[in-house]
Design a protein around this motif. Structure first.
Motif, short mmCIF file in Angstrom:
data_model
loop_
_atom_site.label_atom_id
_atom_site.label_comp_id
_atom_site.label_asym_id
_atom_site.label_seq_id
_atom_site.Cartn_x
_atom_site.Cartn_y
_atom_site.Cartn_z
N MET A 1 0.88 -1.08 -0.01
CA MET A 1 -0.16 -0.03 -0.02
C MET A 1 1.20 1.28 -0.22
O MET A 1 1.79 1.38 0.64
N SER A 2 0.59 2.14 -0.92
CA SER A 2 1.29 3.52 -0.86
C SER A 2 1.22 4.31 0.58
O SER A 2 0.00 4.17 1.17
N ASP A 3 2.23 4.75 0.85
CA ASP A 3 2.53 5.69 1.93
C ASP A 3 2.17 7.19 1.82
O ASP A 3 2.02 8.05 2.63
N LEU A 4 1.60 7.46 0.65
CA LEU A 4 1.05 8.77 0.16
C LEU A 4 -0.25 9.01 0.67
O LEU A 4 -1.27 8.39 0.77
N PRO A 5 -0.55 10.15 1.17
CA PRO A 5 -1.92 10.65 1.62
C PRO A 5 -2.84 10.50 0.38
O PRO A 5 -2.44 10.96 -0.76
N THR A 6 -4.03 10.02 0.90
CA THR A 6 -5.17 10.07 -0.21
C THR A 6 -6.13 11.23 -0.06
O THR A 6 -6.62 11.29 1.06
N ILE A 7 -6.50 11.82 -1.14
CA ILE A 7 -7.11 12.80 -1.15
C ILE A 7 -8.54 12.47 -1.86
O ILE A 7 -8.56 12.01 -3.03
N LEU A 8 -9.61 12.65 -1.43
CA LEU A 8 -11.01 12.51 -2.11
C LEU A 8 -11.51 13.76 -2.66
O LEU A 8 -11.74 14.84 -1.83
N VAL A 9 -11.50 13.85 -3.96
CA VAL A 9 -12.13 14.99 -4.35
C VAL A 9 -13.65 14.80 -5.02
O VAL A 9 -13.95 14.16 -5.86
N VAL A 10 -14.50 15.74 -4.39
CA VAL A 10 -15.91 15.56 -4.75
C VAL A 10 -16.39 16.75 -5.37
O VAL A 10 -16.49 17.74 -4.94
N ASP A 11 -17.04 16.61 -6.63
CA ASP A 11 -17.46 17.66 -7.16
C ASP A 11 -18.39 17.22 -8.52
O ASP A 11 -17.79 16.29 -9.07
N ASP A 12 -19.53 17.63 -8.89
CA ASP A 12 -20.30 17.16 -9.89
C ASP A 12 -19.74 17.73 -11.32
O ASP A 12 -20.37 17.37 -12.39
#
Length: 228
Positions: free
Chosen positions: A1-12
């Motif tokens: 598993m990557s050690d990089l932070p995961t960002i969730l981008v939510v936009d329509d």
């Protein structure tokens, strides 16, 4: 598993999603995308989100409503992204538990900088010694938010984890129904709500859920963590 932070981008708006994805990935973030609140909630429940960039005006459930739902379960950093810059929306977003409020006129570079800032404030993956709670066959790694039963990592929902953490940090201490409702459900609910969640938690951590050794009932009052 990557050690990089995961960002969730939510936009329509797919063009905004793809633009932010490009800038974030260029800065070595993992990026997950969603185009409405239902997709965002599904991604959040996977438990691998370190920060969320959340649009407000979307079809169906809006960003404010989704934030309220997430805050009942988690303290994951949330940055609101909105076309509206008036103070009313800003105040509402921050009051609901948002960590920042960004107007869409901001450059992608500024948004990435805001993400980095909120991750620093949340002490994301700081290189500190793991804090462990060891109760024999049940162990909690508070640094990694990991729970081990008989040496095996188990999957808990965010609320199940926070409930277990509260009990495990206060062994032999009776926590009442009223205290649990106030802390985890903003006072909305009843004893049945708590019993359902504690029953599911017992199924995951107890050798015999019908004869619990960790989470025991204090009849008419609440629950106590034995820790033995």
């Amino acid at each position: 598993m990557s050690d990089l932070p995961t960002i969730l981008v939510v936009d329509d708006d797919p063009s905004i999603v793809e633009l932010l994805r490009d800038f974030l990935e260029n800065d070595n973030f993992n990026v997950i995308t969603a185009y409405d609140s239902a997709q965002a909630w599904a991604a959040f429940e996977q438990g691998a989100i370190d920060c969320m960039i959340l649009d407000i005006m979307m079809p169906g459930q809006n960003g404010f409503e989704l934030c309220r739902r997430i805050r009942a379960e988690s303290s994951v950093p949330i940055l609101f992204l909105s076309a509206r810059g008036d103070d009313v929306d800003k105040i509402r977003g921050l009051t609901l538990g948002g960590d920042d409020y960004i107007v869409k006129t901001a450059s992608p570079g500024e948004i990435v900088a805001r993400v980095k800032a909120v991750l620093r404030r949340s002490s994301y993956r700081q290189p500190i010694e793991a804090k462990m709670l060891d109760y024999g066959r049940l162990k909690l790694n508070l640094t990694a938010r990991e729970v081990l039963v008989d040496g095996q990592s188990i999957v808990l929902t965010p609320k199940e984890y926070e409930l277990l953490k509260l009990f495990a940090e206060h062994p032999k201490h009776v926590i009442s129904y009223e205290q649990l409702l106030a802390k985890f459900w903003e006072g909305v609910g009843d004893k049945h709500t708590i019993r359902v969640h504690l029953s599911r938690l017992r199924e995951k951590i107890e050798a015999d859920p019908n004869n619990p050794q960790f989470l025991v009932n204090v009849w008419g009052v609440g629950y106590r963590f034995e820790g033995g």
